[in-house]
Design a protein around this motif. Structure first.
Motif, PDB file in Angstrom:
ATOM      1  N   GLU A 120       0.844  -1.202   0.000  1.00  0.00           N
ATOM      2  CA  GLU A 120       0.000   0.000   0.000  1.00  0.00           C
ATOM      3  C   GLU A 120       0.874   1.245   0.000  1.00  0.00           C
ATOM      4  OE1 GLU A 120      -0.800   0.069   4.859  1.00  0.00           O
ATOM      5  OE2 GLU A 120      -2.475  -0.095   3.448  1.00  0.00           O
ATOM      6  N   ALA A 121       0.360   2.298  -0.617  1.00  0.00           N
ATOM      7  CA  ALA A 121       1.088   3.562  -0.663  1.00  0.00           C
ATOM      8  C   ALA A 121       1.119   4.194   0.728  1.00  0.00           C
ATOM      9  CB  ALA A 121       0.438   4.509  -1.654  1.00  0.00           C
ATOM     10  N   VAL A 122       2.232   4.826   1.035  1.00  0.00           N
ATOM     11  CA  VAL A 122       2.377   5.463   2.344  1.00  0.00           C
ATOM     12  C   VAL A 122       1.488   6.702   2.434  1.00  0.00           C
ATOM     13  CG1 VAL A 122       4.000   6.660   3.863  1.00  0.00           C
ATOM     14  CG2 VAL A 122       4.698   4.556   2.701  1.00  0.00           C
ATOM     15  N   THR A 123       1.348   7.425   1.314  1.00  0.00           N
ATOM     16  CA  THR A 123       0.520   8.640   1.294  1.00  0.00           C
ATOM     17  C   THR A 123      -0.822   8.355   0.627  1.00  0.00           C
ATOM     18  OG1 THR A 123       1.525   9.321  -0.795  1.00  0.00           O
ATOM     19  CG2 THR A 123       2.516  10.161   1.222  1.00  0.00           C
TER      20      THR A 123
ATOM     21  N   GLU B 208       6.180   6.381  -2.389  1.00  0.00           N
ATOM     22  CA  GLU B 208       6.687   5.403  -1.419  1.00  0.00           C
ATOM     23  C   GLU B 208       5.573   4.413  -1.060  1.00  0.00           C
ATOM     24  OE1 GLU B 208       8.728   5.138   3.059  1.00  0.00           O
ATOM     25  OE2 GLU B 208       8.099   7.086   2.226  1.00  0.00           O
ATOM     26  N   PHE B 209       5.953   3.130  -1.012  1.00  0.00           N
ATOM     27  CA  PHE B 209       5.029   2.065  -0.655  1.00  0.00           C
ATOM     28  C   PHE B 209       5.600   1.276   0.526  1.00  0.00           C
ATOM     29  CE2 PHE B 209       4.279   2.896  -5.127  1.00  0.00           C
ATOM     30  CZ  PHE B 209       2.898   2.837  -5.257  1.00  0.00           C
TER      31      PHE B 209
ATOM     32  N   HIS C 238       9.880  -0.998   3.084  1.00  0.00           N
ATOM     33  CA  HIS C 238       9.490   0.238   2.412  1.00  0.00           C
ATOM     34  C   HIS C 238      10.298   0.368   1.123  1.00  0.00           C
ATOM     35  CE1 HIS C 238       7.070   2.620   5.459  1.00  0.00           C
ATOM     36  NE2 HIS C 238       7.374   1.508   6.109  1.00  0.00           N
ATOM     37  N   PHE C 239       9.648   0.775   0.052  1.00  0.00           N
ATOM     38  CA  PHE C 239      10.360   1.006  -1.199  1.00  0.00           C
ATOM     39  C   PHE C 239       9.673   2.122  -1.963  1.00  0.00           C
ATOM     40  CE2 PHE C 239       6.884  -1.577  -2.594  1.00  0.00           C
ATOM     41  CZ  PHE C 239       6.673  -1.256  -3.928  1.00  0.00           C
ATOM     42  N   SER C 240      10.412   2.730  -2.890  1.00  0.00           N
ATOM     43  CA  SER C 240       9.880   3.840  -3.691  1.00  0.00           C
ATOM     44  C   SER C 240      10.039   3.524  -5.167  1.00  0.00           C
ATOM     45  CB  SER C 240      10.618   5.142  -3.359  1.00  0.00           C
ATOM     46  OG  SER C 240      10.405   5.499  -2.009  1.00  0.00           O
ATOM     47  N   SER C 241       9.155   4.086  -5.968  1.00  0.00           N
ATOM     48  CA  SER C 241       9.224   3.895  -7.410  1.00  0.00           C
ATOM     49  C   SER C 241       8.710   5.128  -8.143  1.00  0.00           C
ATOM     50  CB  SER C 241       8.412   2.670  -7.832  1.00  0.00           C
ATOM     51  OG  SER C 241       8.444   2.504  -9.249  1.00  0.00           O
TER      52      SER C 241
END
Length: 528
Positions: free
Chosen positions: A323-326, A338-339, A345-348
């Motif tokens: 799930e997306a953090v925001t 960021e997910f 945690h990872f970003s794309s």
């Protein structure tokens, strides 16, 4: 000492048994397919588990696949007796559980598509280890897969030192409870006595103690005080497997095999000094100080695929609880999002990646096929772009999408499955969980979900999960729950606040049930 039913330590102190998703035929078949094997259909296969304990790993598989055949052997008559009672209660006809020594597994057992030996290899003498590998060779069908877990060096070097110390001290005592108590007392004494500051030995000691504090007594006994516990280096295990006509297929956790999960400098060095997969795996163990492996083996005459095969990837189904953090993330532009998934945690910036994981999270715990997710992501991106010029990648490029899917899998962000489990997020009028989950919820503090994972059972679940048998709608569940509250069996809490006023309870009961069933759904317990 030769173990009998009277002297077997596993009768006296049963080894904790649970479902292990990494041993499930569905999981083994998926990995085998990725590396070029054509495994047997899991819905019509034969599975042998060596050291099946009380059946907590094997019995849920038998429930899931009534047309497959399952055989489990264990040297603990007590565990086998308990397992057979569970099988009888569930009225299963496709599982055979035997009180049997590994050395007695011979040609009469027949052939199998999947062989599982979890927590066995390191804890048996050399001749039994050799026989285990030999039986995998002779009992596996042509495209069969064997799963074997074992303790490894270099990680077990430190733990081995502690084990030696504990054994030295524990051998001064006769009964098992005293051995366990005294062994733990020694480790506590050492951790309090040996300084940590500027002392590598003290730091390692403190870290190991932290791990051991979470072990229950039976696990502690078998892991630390067992008569035999023989770790090996990975390359040594593979050499022994080769001697029996087997070869290395993969690890049950594929993400641990990927050098690209290290930083660029480490990856470059690993790829340079590791000229083959065995060397690379061994060097990665050195880096990680690895102490446990879960290795898959197959026949040595099979030609394996080590690269990404688009056809294999496109045959898969996938899921993720990502799930997306925001809130309301920007999925279609190149903006970074960021997910989080589990503790990762990872970003794309990639629209493909962002849309894929976001959609998978929205349907969790359900799986979706490669073709369906490709279509949904493409449609979503097309519908949300202002102009076609904004699209910087070809949505119809199957090779590109397959590569992105594998990269997500390789980083443990999504799960791939050749055969999707029968799990649903939909809460039907009469919700259904599996029969094994219903039974376990009544008798223990955990149960098995549709993903072959452990789900903790709290006081409420012990009473409500057995009602999810397809015979109870929300009205019947409400009536049963209200009765339990009124007779004092249960107390109702909402957002951590205890509800004691009867009017408050009545006003919030429906919302509580809805929230609870959503929790059951998210726990992957609901059967499709």
């Amino acid at each position: 000492m030769k173990e009998t039913s009277e002297t077997n330590v596993y009768d006296e102190s049963p080894y904790p048994s649970r479902p292990y998703s990494q041993t499930h035929p569905r999981h083994l078949a998926t990995i085998a397919t990725l590396f070029g094997i054509q495994p047997k259909l899991v819905s019509d296969c034969r599975v042998l588990e060596i050291g099946c304990s009380d059946g907590s790993n094997l019995i849920p598989m038998a429930c899931e696949f009534p047309n497959s055949q399952f055989v489990g052997v264990d040297l603990s008559s007590r565990q086998i007796k308990n397992a057979k009672q569970t099988v009888e209660t569930l009225k299963l006809k496709n599982i055979d559980l035997r009180y049997c020594n590994i050395l007695d597994v011979d040609d009469s057992f027949g052939k199998y598509d999947y062989i599982i030996a979890h927590g066995i290899y390191s804890w048996v003498p050399d001749d039994v280890q050799k026989h285990l590998l030999k039986l995998c060779k002779h009992r596996l069908n042509n495209q069969g897969i064997a799963y074997i877990s074992y303790n490894t060096y270099p990680g077990w070097k430190m733990r081995g030192l502690l084990r030696d110390m504990m054994l030295y001290h524990a051998n001064n005592f006769e009964d098992t409870p005293s051995k366990i108590t005294q062994a733990k007392a020694l480790i506590n004494f050492l951790s309090e006595t040996v300084p940590v500051e500027n002392n590598a030995y003290g730091t390692l000691l403190r870290n190991e103690l932290k791990n051991m504090k979470n072990w229950d007594d039976n696990y502690f006994l078998h892991e630390s005080l067992e008569e035999v516990n023989d770790p090996v280096y990975f390359y040594q295990f593979i050499e022994k497997a080769k001697q029996q006509g087997l070869q290395y297929l993969a690890e049950s956790e594929v993400h641990n095999m990927i050098t690209g999960n290290f930083d660029a400098r480490v990856k470059e060095t690993l790829d340079k000094i590791g000229t083959n997969i065995i060397q690379r795996e061994q060097y990665m163990d050195f880096i990680r100080n690895r102490m446990f492996r879960q290795t898959l083996l197959c026949h040595d005459d099979i030609s394996l695929t080590r690269g990404i095969d688009v056809e294999n990837i496109s045959s898969m189904n996938m899921s993720s609880n990502c799930e997306a953090v925001t809130k309301d993330p920007d999925l279609t532009s190149n903006a970074e999002v960021e997910f989080k998934v589990n503790n990762l945690h990872f970003s794309s910036e990639c629209p493909y990646t962002k849309c894929t994981v976001n959609y998978l999270g929205s349907i969790w715990p359900e799986y979706i096929s490669f073709q369906d997710i490709l279509e949904k992501v493409g449609t979503f991106i097309d519908n949300n772009l202002q102009t076609k010029a904004e699209r910087n990648e070809d949505i119809n490029d199957v090779d590109l999408f397959a590569t992105k899917i594998f990269n997500l899998y390789a980083k443990n962000i999504i799960d791939l499955s050749l055969y999707p489990p029968t799990v649903t997020k939909t809460i039907s009028k009469n919700p259904v969980i599996g029969p094994i989950a219903c039974l376990q919820a009544q008798t223990q503090d955990w149960t098995t979900n549709q993903l072959h994972q452990v789900v903790d059972v709290d006081v409420i679940s012990k009473h409500l999960l057995p009602l999810l048998d397809g015979q109870h709608d929300d009205k019947k569940i409400r009536k049963h729950l209200l009765k339990l509250i009124q007779n004092g069996t249960l107390q109702l809490q909402l957002d951590g606040v205890l509800l004691e006023d009867n009017d408050e309870i009545m006003d919030n009961l429906d919302e509580y049930i809805k929230t609870y069933l959503n929790k059951v759904s998210k726990s992957a317990l609901l059967e499709n």
